[in-house]
Every structure is written in C-alpha cells, then in structure tokens.
Design an enzyme around this catalytic site. Structure first.
Site, PDB file in Angstrom:
ATOM      1  N   HIS A 298       0.983  -1.230   0.036  1.00 50.60           N
ATOM      2  CA  HIS A 298       0.013  -0.007   0.037  1.00 50.60           C
ATOM      3  C   HIS A 298       0.989   1.378  -0.028  1.00 50.60           C
ATOM      4  CE1 HIS A 298      -3.103  -2.880   1.723  1.00 50.60           C
ATOM      5  NE2 HIS A 298      -3.770  -2.236   0.689  1.00 50.60           N
ATOM      6  N   ASN A 299       1.422   1.587  -1.066  1.00 45.74           N
ATOM      7  CA  ASN A 299       2.595   2.669  -1.182  1.00 45.74           C
ATOM      8  C   ASN A 299       1.865   3.563  -2.769  1.00 45.74           C
ATOM      9  OD1 ASN A 299       3.277   1.037  -3.604  1.00 45.74           O
ATOM     10  ND2 ASN A 299       4.842   0.085  -2.279  1.00 45.74           N
ATOM     11  N   LEU A 300       2.871   4.301  -2.928  1.00 42.87           N
ATOM     12  CA  LEU A 300       2.427   5.323  -3.986  1.00 42.87           C
ATOM     13  C   LEU A 300       2.448   4.510  -5.241  1.00 42.87           C
ATOM     14  CD1 LEU A 300       5.443   6.363  -5.823  1.00 42.87           C
ATOM     15  CD2 LEU A 300       5.726   7.328  -3.600  1.00 42.87           C
ATOM     16  N   HIS A 302       1.221   1.640  -5.849  1.00 43.84           N
ATOM     17  CA  HIS A 302      -0.212   0.953  -5.709  1.00 43.84           C
ATOM     18  C   HIS A 302      -1.182   1.977  -6.278  1.00 43.84           C
ATOM     19  CE1 HIS A 302      -3.686  -1.337  -4.546  1.00 43.84           C
ATOM     20  NE2 HIS A 302      -3.987  -0.214  -3.798  1.00 43.84           N
ATOM     21  N   HIS A 340      -7.131   6.929  -2.369  1.00 44.80           N
ATOM     22  CA  HIS A 340      -8.049   5.807  -2.044  1.00 44.80           C
ATOM     23  C   HIS A 340      -7.428   5.113  -0.918  1.00 44.80           C
ATOM     24  CE1 HIS A 340      -5.651   2.914  -3.972  1.00 44.80           C
ATOM     25  NE2 HIS A 340      -6.369   2.148  -3.746  1.00 44.80           N
ATOM     26  N   ASP A 341      -5.880   5.204  -0.777  1.00 44.39           N
ATOM     27  CA  ASP A 341      -5.170   4.416   0.332  1.00 44.39           C
ATOM     28  C   ASP A 341      -3.982   5.447   1.078  1.00 44.39           C
ATOM     29  OD1 ASP A 341      -6.147   1.937   0.561  1.00 44.39           O
ATOM     30  OD2 ASP A 341      -5.209   0.972  -0.961  1.00 44.39           O
ATOM     31  N   GLN A 498      -3.912 -17.349  -3.539  1.00 40.88           N
ATOM     32  CA  GLN A 498      -4.143 -16.511  -4.601  1.00 40.88           C
ATOM     33  C   GLN A 498      -5.034 -17.244  -5.570  1.00 40.88           C
ATOM     34  OE1 GLN A 498      -2.865 -13.492  -5.671  1.00 40.88           O
ATOM     35  NE2 GLN A 498      -2.635 -13.569  -3.152  1.00 40.88           N
TER      36      GLN A 498
END
EC number: 3.1.4.-
Length: 619
Positions: A298-300, A302, A340-341, A498
């Site tokens: 959950h970083n830039l 993403h 959004h995150d 998965q």
C-alpha cells in the site's frame, strides 16, 4: 545546502569540494600541493565561473519542469541520501572517480552509447561534489568536455531530423510551381529549416565555464530520462501498463507523473480552473503520505497503478468517447483513485479494531482506514498550497466531495459482497445505473486488479502484499493478538490464497463490472423517438471531458445556430443513428485464467514442500 563551496586552485591539480553541515565557516581543508591551509571564509578570489557553478549545484533541481521538482527530501533524493548513509559509500565513489581517468576507449560523442556513458560520468562527478571526494582537475575538464561534445551531437542530430521532416513536407511542392521567395517564406514560417540553417555544424557553441558544462551534463541526463518516460507513457492506455518501470524511470515519483499526465490529457486544470502549482503540491503530498509507513504494497506505486487501471477501464469501455462523465466527475474519479489508500498504515481494519488504535476509536470501528484516507486528504485541501478545488463553486465542491467519499468508502473489503449483490440487482432492472455506484465498483475492481494483469506484474504485487501481511502477523504476535488469516509467515500457503482470491473475489467482481459497463453503453443506443435518459449527462463542450487539442468547431457551430434560432435541415444520412459498440473488451479475462493455472501448479509444489517439511520435523 549551507556552506557549499566550489573552488579551483592554481597551486594544485585537484578540485576541492567543501561541504559542511555543522560549521561551514571554520572548516579547514588542506590542499595537496599547496602551502599552508586555506579557510573557505577567507577566500575572496572566487571567479564568476565558480559562483555560477555554486548556483548550478545549489539549484540543480530548479530547472526541471514543475512536476519533476520536489520541495521535500523524497524519493528523488534517495540516491544522494544513500551515498551519505554508509561508510562504504565514499569507497564506491572514489572507485568511480578513479575510472574518470580512462578516456581512451570511450565511444564517439555522436554514438548512442555515449549518451549513457556521459550521463553516468556526470553522475559520478556530482556524487563526488556532494561527498567531498577529490577529483583531478584534468580528469574533470576532460570528462566535462566529453559530455559537452555528446550534448552538441544530440543537438545536431535533433536539428537535422527536424529539418529533414520539414523538408520532406515541402518536397511535395513542384520546384516551378512557386517562386523561390515564396518557398523561402513557407520554409521560414511553417518549418524549422530557416530558423536553424544559421547554426552550421562548424559554428558549434563552446562552453565557457565549468558551470555551463555541469548544466549541460544534467541536461543530457534529463533528456535520456524524459525520453524513457515518454516511451513508457505511450502504453498508459493499455491494460498491460507497467507501473513499476515508470516508477523506476521517474525516480520513485510515479504517482505524480501518472496523475499529472492523466489530468493534462483531458485538460482538466484549464477546464476546471485548478491551480497547477496547487495540483503539483497536492500530488507531492500524496506521495509523502503513501511513503509514511514504508509499506511494501500500500504505497504510491499501488496508488498510481489503481489510478491508471480505473482510467484504462473507462477508456477501454468506450465511455470516454460517449462522454459518460462530466469534467468534474472525471476529476473526482481521478482524485478518488489517487487518495484511496492515502496514509495507509500497512495493516488491516481488523488489526486496528483488535488493537484499539486511535484511528479505530476515531471512526468507531467502521471502514476505519477508508474513512481516514478521505478525511486526511480533505484536511489537506483546507491548506491553500494544496487546495486543488479552490475555484469550485459550493455546488461543485459538494458534488465532488460526495462522489469521492462514496468511491473511496466502497474500497472497504468488508463491503465487497454487499456491493456485488447490489450491482447484480441493478443489472436486472430496466433503469439506468446510478453513476456513483458504477464508479465505486470500477474503483473497487481496480483496487484488486493485479491478478488480472500479466504474470510478471501480478507476481510482484503478490509478493509485496504477502510481505505486508506477514509484517502485520509479526505485530499481532508481539501484541498477543490472534494472527489474522494469511498473516502467518510460517503456515500461509501463498499459491492457495491466490487461487481462492481469483476464483471467489476478483473474477466475479470483474464479470459484474463488465456486465455493468455494457449496460451503460447500451443506454446510449436510443431510437429516434426516444428521449435521452436523465441520468446521461448532456454532451457539451463545457462539461464533457475530451482530450486536449480535440477539435470542437462543429459543436460550437451547432450551438450558435441553436442560439440564433436557426433551424437547419440535415441530410437523412446525418440524422440516422450511428451504430455504437455495446460489447466491452475484457483483457483481464485471459490473464485471470492463465494466472490461476500458474498458481495451481505452484500450489502443488507448495503442498509438496510442506509435506517434506513435516516429514523432516518428525522425530
């Protein structure tokens, strides 16, 4: 940086670079080959050349386009940060500086390889300047001269190419059809030939100072970087867009690049009166927020991936052509994807609830992170420097905020099945689908889309996500909390997880989303006797998003005729409704299938390894 001095001495063959963060005034450097010592604050014989070099080094980021620059010490400065971070860094730089003496086997300045080599050597020089590494004067001059020759060769090649293109356009004119004077006028007015013909190869401009040479080297490096970025952005309309490559070429700033690129494609800053400086500052702050907790997933990157994916889904469906969204709605969609995150902690909502964190208490255990993402972003908009909606009217801001909130809150995974159930019900009804619900589902699908991407991209995302899960699991064990599903590094079966994720979450979501997009497309296919649905916005130049540069002359003429009360009889061929595509291409389907099959093979190997581990652990 304070205390930075660049000084060339006549009594030594070395260039001394002095940088002191603690006491720049009293710092003393002993020069090899010089008598005694010299203090920086007593040196009063610096030439204009040296002052220019200081200005260049102190402001090397200011000449970049605004979207390239960064006020914060973010990812763009990571290379220099790493250079200062370890004791071995100086050894690496000194080794690279030693290589600057080897000039005999360098490729010709007009060759392609010379571009990269000159860029690497200039980077070595800049790193040495920052870290106080000594460089021989002769080596510095020879390398800067080589870089200058490379830059001149690039300029000559580009000039020649442009002239050839323009000459080709004029070659269609017969020699005897126009006088020479007219031909010259055409060349001067509509081509680059006459404006560049005076710059003959024999009239090469010579660099007059070290500062100019350094600036030229930086220019070559930016030229290569910009060329690489342009190549990568040519695929931004494609489902297979590689956000990792773009992040690499933009020095870890892919979110601001992708965000600014998409905004500019539809000329949204101009249409919506969005201050460009505020937009740049806002995107920079977004990247800082995404980097706050150093999350693997959950970083830039993403955020940039989700932004490009939601754009691609709408673009690929044909709804951009249909002007399904107004400019304000398109802008809200982009912003919702970007934020959004924002400031994601790298842990799940359940972790916050179980650990009774401040953010869980603030939002009463409901969509904890999603509420924080929206709230933190809108708090940022209250600061003038980041206020991208300062020119919105009250109604425009109200509608913008409502749409962004609804879209971001819909990314809460706990509402997944409810969201799908609601959309399936809407698909079975004759009424048109509410736009906010449609956009919320598209963003949700974009958020979980990586299993529908090529394996190389999907695998990277999977590894990053599992690492984030395992890190949360370790925190839960430290706090004495039950380990969340898929968060136990020792027992989690990645391949199995998965397979289930694709089969029960991703694939059903994309099937519903594809059906929803086709229903929206069909709503545009109306007979002559039917009136447009109220939920479909009117397609006017003022509100519909069209790529910048698109011609709108025909529409403006039609509007003028209507305003003047002129009724025109159109040919029957122009009044016949045009056939519109009502089937959405679904590029994710094949990738979901192939990735699932690959995970099935991985699962077999995973089970085999686990069985062997159990056997080995038996007494």
């Amino acid at each position: 940086m304070p205390g930075r001095k660049v000084r060339m001495t006549t009594s030594s063959s070395l260039i001394i670079i002095g940088t002191s963060l603690t006491n720049p005034i009293s710092r003393t450097i002993k020069v090899s080959g010089a008598t005694g010592t010299k203090r920086h604050h007593h040196h009063r014989h610096s030439s204009k050349t040296n002052k220019a070099a200081v200005a260049t080094l102190n402001n090397e980021g200011e000449n970049l386009p605004p979207i390239f620059s960064s006020k914060s010490k973010s990812a763009s400065n990571s290379v220099l940060t790493k250079l200062r971070s370890t004791n071995s860094s100086n050894d690496i730089i000194e080794r690279d500086v030693t290589s600057l003496t080897r000039m005999s086997n360098l490729p010709a300045p007009d060759s392609f390889d010379a571009l990269q080599i000159s860029s690497d050597r200039l980077r070595t020089i800049i790193a040495a300047l920052h870290c106080n590494i000594l460089i021989r004067k002769d080596d510095l001059v020879r390398n800067l001269d080589y870089a200058a020759n490379v830059l001149e060769a690039v300029h000559q090649d580009e000039t020649k190419r442009l002239m050839e293109e323009d000459d080709g356009a004029l070659s269609e004119i017969e020699p005897d059809s126009v006088p020479n004077e007219v031909r010259d006028w055409l060349a001067m007015t509509f081509t680059r030939s006459m404006s560049t013909i005076k710059n003959r190869p024999s009239e090469k401009k010579k660099f007059k100072s070290v500062a100019q040479a350094i600036r030229a080297g930086i220019m070559v490096d930016r030229y290569l970087r910009r060329l690489s970025i342009d190549i990568k952005f040519k695929t931004i309309n494609e489902w297979t867009f590689d956000v990792f490559s773009v992040n690499e070429f933009t020095n870890g700033q892919c979110l601001r690049y992708v965000g600014f690129e998409l905004m500019q494609r539809y000329n949204l800053p101009n249409k919506l009166r969005i201050p460009v400086t505020a937009l740049q500052n806002f995107l920079e702050q977004m990247e800082m927020g995404y980097s706050k907790y150093r999350n693997p997933y959950h970083n830039l990157i993403h955020a940039a991936d989700v932004l490009q994916t939601i754009y691609q889904i709408i673009y690929n469906s044909g709804l951009m052509v249909e002007n399904w969204l107004t400019d304000h709605e398109l802008f809200a969609t982009f912003i919702a994807a970007i934020i959004h995150d924002f400031e994601h902690t790298g842990t799940s909502n359940n972790f916050h609830i179980q650990s009774r964190s401040d953010v869980a208490l603030t939002y009463n255990d409901r969509a904890v992170l999603e509420n924080h993402h929206v709230s933190a972003a809108f708090r940022l908009l209250r600061i003038d420097d980041y206020n991208i909606v300062s020119e919105f009217t009250s109604d425009e801001y109200k509608n913008f905020r409502h749409l962004v909130i609804e879209m971001v809150l819909a990314t809460d995974m706990s509402s997944h099945f409810t969201q799908l159930k609601t959309m399936r019900s809407l698909l079975s009804m004759p009424e048109n689908i509410e736009k906010s619900k449609a956009l919320a589902l598209i963003l949700h699908c974009a958020d979980i889309s990586h299993p529908g991407k090529p394996w190389t991209i999907h695998q990277i995302w999977t590894e990053s996500l599992m690492e984030e899960f395992f890190t949360q699991g370790a925190k839960e064990k430290e706090l004495g909390l039950p380990c969340s599903p898929l968060c136990d590094r020792e027992n989690t079966l990645v391949a199995e997880s998965q397979i289930g994720f694709i089969q029960y979450i991703v694939e059903p979501s994309f099937i519903v989303m594809g059906d929803m997009l086709e229903k929206i497309l069909k709503s545009f296919v109306v007979s002559d006797s039917e009136l447009p649905s109220p939920s479909i916005p009117g397609r006017s130049n003022a509100t519909s998003p069209t790529p910048s540069g698109a011609s709108s002359g025909g529409d403006s003429n039609a509007q003028n005729d209507e305003q003047n009360g002129q009724d025109r009889q159109l040919p029957s061929s122009m009044t016949t409704p045009l056939a519109r595509p009502t089937v959405v291409r679904r590029p994710w389907s094949e990738y979901l299938k192939s990735n699932r099959e690959r995970w099935l093979k991985e699962a077999e190997e995973e089970r085999r390894r686990k069985e062997l581990k159990v056997i080995e652990e038996e007494p």
